[in-house]
Design a protein around this motif. Structure first.
Motif, PDB file in Angstrom:
ATOM      1  N   LEU A   1       3.944 -13.466  -5.673  1.00  0.00           N
ATOM      2  CA  LEU A   1       4.197 -12.046  -5.912  1.00  0.00           C
ATOM      3  C   LEU A   1       3.300 -11.523  -7.034  1.00  0.00           C
ATOM      4  N   ALA A   2       3.242 -12.274  -8.116  1.00  0.00           N
ATOM      5  CA  ALA A   2       2.396 -11.867  -9.241  1.00  0.00           C
ATOM      6  C   ALA A   2       0.920 -11.979  -8.881  1.00  0.00           C
ATOM      7  N   THR A   3       0.570 -13.075  -8.190  1.00  0.00           N
ATOM      8  CA  THR A   3      -0.826 -13.323  -7.838  1.00  0.00           C
ATOM      9  C   THR A   3      -1.377 -12.253  -6.925  1.00  0.00           C
ATOM     10  N   TYR A   4      -0.685 -12.017  -5.799  1.00  0.00           N
ATOM     11  CA  TYR A   4      -1.191 -11.056  -4.822  1.00  0.00           C
ATOM     12  C   TYR A   4      -1.167  -9.634  -5.367  1.00  0.00           C
ATOM     13  N   ALA A   5      -0.151  -9.334  -6.198  1.00  0.00           N
ATOM     14  CA  ALA A   5      -0.113  -8.006  -6.810  1.00  0.00           C
ATOM     15  C   ALA A   5      -1.341  -7.812  -7.694  1.00  0.00           C
ATOM     16  N   LEU A   6      -1.661  -8.836  -8.475  1.00  0.00           N
ATOM     17  CA  LEU A   6      -2.807  -8.754  -9.382  1.00  0.00           C
ATOM     18  C   LEU A   6      -4.131  -8.742  -8.631  1.00  0.00           C
ATOM     19  N   THR A   7      -4.311  -9.730  -7.718  1.00  0.00           N
ATOM     20  CA  THR A   7      -5.607  -9.846  -7.028  1.00  0.00           C
ATOM     21  C   THR A   7      -5.849  -8.695  -6.058  1.00  0.00           C
ATOM     22  N   ARG A   8      -4.801  -8.263  -5.350  1.00  0.00           N
ATOM     23  CA  ARG A   8      -4.986  -7.156  -4.410  1.00  0.00           C
ATOM     24  C   ARG A   8      -5.263  -5.846  -5.145  1.00  0.00           C
ATOM     25  N   THR A   9      -4.582  -5.661  -6.274  1.00  0.00           N
ATOM     26  CA  THR A   9      -4.837  -4.457  -7.062  1.00  0.00           C
ATOM     27  C   THR A   9      -6.263  -4.469  -7.595  1.00  0.00           C
ATOM     28  N   LEU A  10      -6.684  -5.624  -8.120  1.00  0.00           N
ATOM     29  CA  LEU A  10      -8.055  -5.751  -8.616  1.00  0.00           C
ATOM     30  C   LEU A  10      -9.054  -5.570  -7.494  1.00  0.00           C
ATOM     31  N   THR A  11      -8.804  -6.232  -6.363  1.00  0.00           N
ATOM     32  CA  THR A  11      -9.719  -6.152  -5.224  1.00  0.00           C
ATOM     33  C   THR A  11      -9.845  -4.726  -4.704  1.00  0.00           C
TER      34      THR A  11
END
Length: 318
Positions: free
Chosen positions: A72-82
């Motif tokens: 949840l934290a990973t995809y939220a961070l990476t998708r937002t950054l991406t």
């Protein structure tokens, strides 16, 4: 804070808010499929064994929702950054193309009745490649921890070679514990085990992902006489299509990375492990592709549906 001020802040950060919303809903929905995918990829077991063994050992919730907080934290961070990098990159590339040729890919794609061309495909794919490469720097360590937690229940019989702790001990560790153990046994660089494969996968995959997503939306809006490329039908179908297409094209890279990471974590730091070759027609590198396709289609459709919906709602605020 008055409503007008709050709405202004929401509009300024609409990409962030929409991406967070889409990531949370999509990640939670497909986490059991993601867990099953990781186990089949890393171990080569059949689906029944990858489902039954972990349930009998640790129960259903820990078997398929263990480590959910991390993704949840990973995809939220990476998708937002991406997505943030993608948005900036596509505007920059579109402006550059317009300056050089007089043609604006972004204006063209938002014109009803228009069709994709080389300029639009190049613009979106190039922006996707840039965002994928940037996102891989953040995503690799988190994905390694996630995959380690997901496959550990199926690794009880796998003997560690030189490590102080056997694979089955990972069952007792939470996300932070797994993170600490990897850095303790492999060093901080251990968090980037398999990074070259990860970088290639994300650069190529994200280029295909966004190129397919934007082109599919445009095609549907034209041929289905939709009011907008961001209509619910166009977004859902395009999200499912881009997830399927990009994953199919990069799947062998994904499996090679999973195998390499498993082997590196099964050995002491510094052990020489051969990197599996990426064979696009190597059958062994396509194991688990069925559940992966279902996961990618579902995740893409949910994520972009929620993303575009939230962004539209924020844009409509007064």
């Amino acid at each position: 804070m008055d409503p007008l001020q709050r709405n202004q802040i929401a509009k300024e950060y609409r990409t962030l808010l929409a991406s967070l919303s889409g990531s949370i809903v999509a990640t939670t929905a497909v986490h059991p499929l993601d867990t099953l995918k990781s186990r089949v990829q890393a171990n080569g077991f059949n689906y029944v064994k990858c489902v039954a063994d972990p349930i009998s050992e640790v129960g259903f919730r820990r078997a398929f929702y263990r480590g959910l907080a991390g993704p949840l934290a990973t995809y939220a961070l990476t998708r937002t950054l991406t997505l943030s990098v993608y948005q900036k990159s596509k505007y920059f590339i579109s402006d550059t193309i317009q300056q050089q040729t007089g043609f604006s890919p972004l204006k063209h794609v938002n014109t009803l009745g228009s069709l994709p061309n080389w300029y639009t495909v190049f613009c979106f794919s190039s922006a996707g490649a840039i965002s994928g490469a940037v996102g891989s720097v953040v995503g690799c360590p988190f994905e390694l921890v996630k995959n380690t937690m997901q496959i550990s229940p199926t690794m009880g019989a796998h003997k560690a070679k030189g490590n102080h702790r056997p694979w089955q001990s990972f069952n007792k560790l939470d996300t932070i514990g797994t993170f600490r153990y990897i850095t303790k046994t492999q060093g901080w660089r251990g968090l980037y085990i398999g990074y070259k494969l990860h970088l290639i996968r994300d650069t190529v995959g994200t280029a295909i992902y966004f190129g397919t997503y934007e082109s599919t939306k445009q095609l549907l809006a034209t041929y289905r006489d939709l009011d907008s490329p961001t209509s619910q039908l166009a977004v859902s179908y395009a999200g499912a299509t881009c997830g399927l297409t990009s994953y199919l094209c990069t799947y062998s890279m994904e499996v090679a990375k999973a195998i390499y990471q498993r082997e590196r974590l099964s050995h002491s730091r510094g052990a020489q492990i051969n990197v599996p070759s990426i064979g696009f027609f190597n059958r062994s590198l396509y194991r688990g592709i069925g559940v992966s396709m279902v996961r990618s289609v579902t995740s893409g459709a949910i994520f972009f549906s929620v993303f575009e919906y939230v962004k539209t709602q924020i844009n409509n605020l007064e």
